[in-house]
Structure formats: structure tokens, C-alpha cells
Motif scaffolding. Structure first.
Motif, mmCIF file in Angstrom:
data_model
loop_
_atom_site.group_PDB
_atom_site.id
_atom_site.type_symbol
_atom_site.label_atom_id
_atom_site.label_comp_id
_atom_site.label_asym_id
_atom_site.label_seq_id
_atom_site.Cartn_x
_atom_site.Cartn_y
_atom_site.Cartn_z
ATOM 1 N N THR A 8 -8.525 -11.786 -0.693
ATOM 2 C CA THR A 8 -9.671 -12.578 -0.242
ATOM 3 C C THR A 8 -10.842 -12.003 0.934
ATOM 4 N N ASN A 9 -10.310 -10.927 1.446
ATOM 5 C CA ASN A 9 -11.048 -11.018 2.467
ATOM 6 C C ASN A 9 -10.824 -9.412 2.995
ATOM 7 N N LYS A 10 -11.162 -9.082 1.828
ATOM 8 C CA LYS A 10 -10.985 -7.517 1.172
ATOM 9 C C LYS A 10 -10.434 -6.347 2.829
ATOM 10 N N GLN A 11 -9.269 -6.978 3.466
ATOM 11 C CA GLN A 11 -8.496 -6.511 4.519
ATOM 12 C C GLN A 11 -7.427 -5.352 3.868
ATOM 13 N N GLN A 12 -6.805 -4.986 4.479
ATOM 14 C CA GLN A 12 -5.358 -4.004 3.760
ATOM 15 C C GLN A 12 -4.601 -3.878 5.731
ATOM 16 N N LEU A 13 -3.831 -4.629 5.223
ATOM 17 C CA LEU A 13 -3.149 -5.217 6.869
ATOM 18 C C LEU A 13 -1.442 -4.031 7.291
ATOM 19 N N GLY A 14 -1.620 -2.493 6.486
ATOM 20 C CA GLY A 14 -0.788 -2.382 7.148
ATOM 21 C C GLY A 14 0.067 -1.287 5.394
ATOM 22 N N GLY A 15 0.611 -0.297 5.964
ATOM 23 C CA GLY A 15 1.730 0.279 4.729
ATOM 24 C C GLY A 15 1.512 -0.111 3.685
ATOM 25 N N PHE A 16 1.205 -1.151 2.829
ATOM 26 C CA PHE A 16 2.035 -2.144 1.917
ATOM 27 C C PHE A 16 0.031 -3.079 1.587
ATOM 28 N N GLN A 17 0.320 -1.926 0.464
ATOM 29 C CA GLN A 17 -1.422 -2.961 -0.146
ATOM 30 C C GLN A 17 -0.957 -4.383 -0.740
ATOM 31 N N ALA A 18 -0.970 -5.690 -0.565
ATOM 32 C CA ALA A 18 -1.657 -6.656 -0.963
ATOM 33 C C ALA A 18 -1.725 -6.674 -2.485
ATOM 34 N N ARG A 19 -0.696 -7.265 -3.706
ATOM 35 C CA ARG A 19 -0.977 -7.150 -5.132
ATOM 36 C C ARG A 19 -0.386 -8.074 -5.899
ATOM 37 N N LEU A 20 -1.285 -8.472 -6.682
ATOM 38 C CA LEU A 20 -0.272 -9.958 -7.494
ATOM 39 C C LEU A 20 0.392 -9.894 -8.079
ATOM 40 N N TYR B 245 -2.774 -13.528 0.265
ATOM 41 C CA TYR B 245 -4.436 -14.578 -0.028
ATOM 42 C C TYR B 245 -5.352 -13.677 0.895
ATOM 43 N N PHE B 246 -5.001 -13.710 1.992
ATOM 44 C CA PHE B 246 -5.941 -13.740 3.096
ATOM 45 C C PHE B 246 -6.069 -12.245 2.592
ATOM 46 N N GLN B 247 -4.987 -11.418 2.463
ATOM 47 C CA GLN B 247 -6.012 -9.695 2.694
ATOM 48 C C GLN B 247 -7.100 -9.635 1.017
ATOM 49 N N PHE C 56 -6.482 -21.374 -0.438
ATOM 50 C CA PHE C 56 -5.382 -21.006 -0.082
ATOM 51 C C PHE C 56 -4.185 -21.945 -1.086
ATOM 52 N N SER C 57 -4.511 -22.660 -1.172
ATOM 53 C CA SER C 57 -3.912 -23.923 -2.411
ATOM 54 C C SER C 57 -4.141 -23.768 -3.608
ATOM 55 N N THR C 58 -5.160 -23.628 -3.842
ATOM 56 C CA THR C 58 -5.793 -23.040 -5.227
ATOM 57 C C THR C 58 -5.413 -21.712 -5.533
ATOM 58 N N TRP C 59 -5.528 -21.041 -5.196
ATOM 59 C CA TRP C 59 -5.237 -19.659 -4.987
ATOM 60 C C TRP C 59 -3.579 -19.282 -5.728
ATOM 61 N N PHE C 60 -2.756 -19.780 -4.287
ATOM 62 C CA PHE C 60 -1.158 -19.982 -5.014
ATOM 63 C C PHE C 60 -1.044 -20.800 -6.013
ATOM 64 N N ASN C 61 -1.736 -21.654 -6.070
ATOM 65 C CA ASN C 61 -1.367 -22.218 -7.519
ATOM 66 C C ASN C 61 -1.602 -21.438 -9.047
#
Length: 141
Positions: free
Chosen positions: A129-141, A125-127, A55-60
Motif C-alpha cells: 500500500t505504501n510502495k515500499q520494499q523493505l529488504g531482499g524479499f519483495q512483498a507479494r500476494l 500490506y504496508f509494503q 489493514f483489516s479490509t486488506w487482510f480479509n
């Protein structure tokens, strides 16, 4: 003369638009130094601990700087994603053991910008890196 005036207007617009992004410059970006992130506030009696090796590497590398999103935007995403996270954590037979525990997130509590910002970034990050979608909003950068 008209061409010179037109060029001057375009040049000033370009210079103004380049300066408008100073608010979100790299100087405003928080850097994490550890893979264990601890966020707490004794006044509200909450404690968030994020332990994830990458997570810290991804976050930075990828997280948008503070101030990029509004607190209401972060809260809306967090509410939806945490509700789905908790649903999956309660159903390990269906979703597997990737969701270790539920997240206690009270929609009526104002956790402040920093907590919502960190939770939002972890859930993105979780979504991703783990190829998950946790709801109505798609995670994106």
C-alpha cells in the motif's frame, strides 16, 4: 479400452488435485473485525498492537490462510523486513515519518505461528500500500 483407462487416470488425478487444496480453504481463514489488532502473550511478555485504517479490509481480502506458509518462512521474511523497518525508523530524515517507531523483534525468541503470521501480513500490506520494499524479499500476494 486404452482410451477409457487413460481417461479414468486423468479424471482421478483431476479429482485428487481438486481435493488437495482443502487445507487452505476459506474455512481456515481468520477474519478481522477491527482496524486495531492486539496480539499478546503474557508468558513471553510481548504485546503487538497494529493500528492501521485499511489493514483489516486488506487482510480479509488478500491474506493467505493460516497454514499456507511455514513458520520458518514467516520468521525469515519478518527478520529481514523488520531489520530494514528499524533502520528506516531510526533515520527519519532520509526515509520520512512513515516509519513511526521501531519494532522490537528478537530473532532468538519463538513468538509462535500466529504472531509471525500477523506481523508478516501487516508488513506485506504496508509494503504494497505504501510502495515500499523493505529488504531482499519483495512483498507479494
Amino acid at each position: 479400452m486404452k482410451k477409457l483407462l487413460f481417461f479414468g487416470i486423468i479424471a482421478s488425478f483431476f479429482i485428487f488435485s481438486c481435493n488437495s487444496n482443502k487445507k487452505f480453504s476459506s474455512e481456515n481463514t481468520e477474519k478481522l473485525k477491527s482496524d486495531t489488532i492486539h496480539i499478546s502473550n503474557p508468558d513471553l511478555e510481548y504485546d503487538v498492537i497494529i493500528i492501521d485504517a485499511g489493514f483489516s479490509t486488506w487482510f480479509n481480502s488478500y491474506a493467505k490462510p493460516k497454514g499456507f506458509y511455514s513458520q520458518s518462512y514467516l520468521e525469515a521474511r519478518n527478520r529481514t523486513w523488520i531489520m530494514e523497518w528499524n533502520n528506516r525508523a531510526r533515520n527519519p530524515i532520509r526515509y520520512g515519518n512513515i516509519f513511526d517507531m521501531t519494532i522490537d523483534y528478537d530473532n532468538t525468541t519463538n513468538y509462535g505461528y500466529h504472531v509471525n503470521y500477523m506481523i508478516y501480513n501487516y508488513l506485506v500490506y504496508f509494503q504494497l500500500t505504501n510502495k515500499q520494499q523493505l529488504g531482499g524479499f519483495q512483498a507479494r500476494l
